[in-house]
Design a protein around this motif. Structure first.
Motif, mmCIF file in Angstrom:
data_model
loop_
_atom_site.group_PDB
_atom_site.id
_atom_site.type_symbol
_atom_site.label_atom_id
_atom_site.label_comp_id
_atom_site.label_asym_id
_atom_site.label_seq_id
_atom_site.Cartn_x
_atom_site.Cartn_y
_atom_site.Cartn_z
ATOM 1 N N ALA A 30 0.836 -1.207 0.000
ATOM 2 C CA ALA A 30 0.000 0.000 0.000
ATOM 3 C C ALA A 30 0.868 1.253 0.000
ATOM 4 C CB ALA A 30 -0.926 -0.006 1.209
ATOM 5 N N GLY A 31 1.936 1.237 0.779
ATOM 6 C CA GLY A 31 2.847 2.379 0.800
ATOM 7 C C GLY A 31 3.472 2.630 -0.555
ATOM 8 N N VAL A 128 -1.365 2.839 14.419
ATOM 9 C CA VAL A 128 -0.050 2.386 13.955
ATOM 10 C C VAL A 128 -0.108 1.966 12.491
ATOM 11 C CG1 VAL A 128 1.696 0.577 14.237
ATOM 12 C CG2 VAL A 128 0.812 1.780 16.231
ATOM 13 N N GLN A 129 -1.162 1.286 12.097
ATOM 14 C CA GLN A 129 -1.259 0.847 10.702
ATOM 15 C C GLN A 129 -1.434 2.014 9.744
ATOM 16 O OE1 GLN A 129 -4.285 -2.200 10.935
ATOM 17 N NE2 GLN A 129 -2.726 -3.788 11.147
ATOM 18 N N CYS A 130 -2.176 3.035 10.145
ATOM 19 C CA CYS A 130 -2.318 4.222 9.290
ATOM 20 C C CYS A 130 -0.979 4.936 9.131
ATOM 21 C CB CYS A 130 -3.365 5.175 9.868
ATOM 22 S SG CYS A 130 -5.047 4.544 9.717
ATOM 23 N N VAL A 131 -0.262 5.108 10.222
ATOM 24 C CA VAL A 131 1.059 5.744 10.145
ATOM 25 C C VAL A 131 2.012 4.847 9.354
ATOM 26 C CG1 VAL A 131 3.026 6.613 11.473
ATOM 27 C CG2 VAL A 131 0.697 7.073 12.253
ATOM 28 N N ALA A 132 1.871 3.533 9.506
ATOM 29 C CA ALA A 132 2.738 2.602 8.778
ATOM 30 C C ALA A 132 2.560 2.738 7.269
ATOM 31 C CB ALA A 132 2.469 1.163 9.212
ATOM 32 N N ASN A 136 5.633 3.529 5.020
ATOM 33 C CA ASN A 136 5.991 2.633 3.921
ATOM 34 C C ASN A 136 6.008 3.375 2.592
ATOM 35 O OD1 ASN A 136 6.358 0.452 5.602
ATOM 36 N ND2 ASN A 136 4.235 -0.176 5.466
ATOM 37 N N CYS A 137 5.158 4.369 2.450
ATOM 38 C CA CYS A 137 5.182 5.225 1.260
ATOM 39 C C CYS A 137 6.529 5.940 1.196
ATOM 40 C CB CYS A 137 4.027 6.209 1.324
ATOM 41 S SG CYS A 137 4.030 7.435 0.015
ATOM 42 N N TYR A 138 6.964 6.493 2.310
ATOM 43 C CA TYR A 138 8.262 7.173 2.373
ATOM 44 C C TYR A 138 9.398 6.191 2.046
ATOM 45 C CZ TYR A 138 12.501 9.107 4.414
ATOM 46 O OH TYR A 138 13.799 9.510 4.612
ATOM 47 N N LEU A 139 9.373 5.006 2.678
ATOM 48 C CA LEU A 139 10.430 4.020 2.421
ATOM 49 C C LEU A 139 10.478 3.607 0.948
ATOM 50 C CD1 LEU A 139 10.415 1.507 5.412
ATOM 51 C CD2 LEU A 139 12.108 3.257 4.858
#
Length: 146
Positions: A30-31, A128-132, A136-139
């Motif tokens: 998703a990220g 936590v999942q929303c921030v993740a 993950n988008c950033y990573l």
């Protein structure tokens, strides 16, 4: 479909490690989709599906909660699966590691402090999942920027 979903739920309930791996893979995927569509603005025709699948596989097989080690390994694994030479991969790690680590420390400690102090127990995982997904988008963006 509902029976299939219930069956999967029973299997994952007996294997919490599998549930965690699937969740990590889904969040990494998703990220990457968000990174490609919103950050890089590739559009649906320009979406690189193999990249999303690689990110999902890395999330499924590798992601854990050990930031300094994880970030270095993540950048190395991503470079390797993207076909970088050892020298290019090492250069990319040296270029991106400290920035990713500092960004990690700017995001996760405040999120976790706020999460544990202000968010009711039943909503903490969702936070936590929303921030993740954002993380993950950033990573994905950081690791796939050449």
């Amino acid at each position: 479909m509902a029976a299939l979903w219930r069956g999967c739920g029973r299997v994952l309930a007996r294997r919490p490690g599998a549930a965690q791996a699937l969740t990590a893979g889904a969040l990494m995927g998703a990220g990457d989709v968000i990174a490609q569509q919103l950050v890089e603005q590739r559009g649906l025709r320009g979406h690189h599906c193999p990249r999303t699948l690689k990110m999902m596989a890395i999330g499924f097989c590798f992601v854990g909660a050990f930031a300094p080690c994880f970030l270095g390994c993540f950048l190395g694994v991503t470079g390797a699966v993207n076909g970088l030479s050892v020298q290019d991969n090492w250069s990319k790690i040296r270029q991106d590691y400290m920035d990713a680590l500092m960004t990690n420390y700017c995001i996760w400690p405040p999120v976790q402090i706020a999460n544990f102090y202000f968010v009711p127990l039943q909503h903490r995982l969702a936070v936590v999942q929303c921030v993740a997904i954002v993380w993950n988008c950033y990573l994905s963006w950081k690791a796939n920027r050449m």
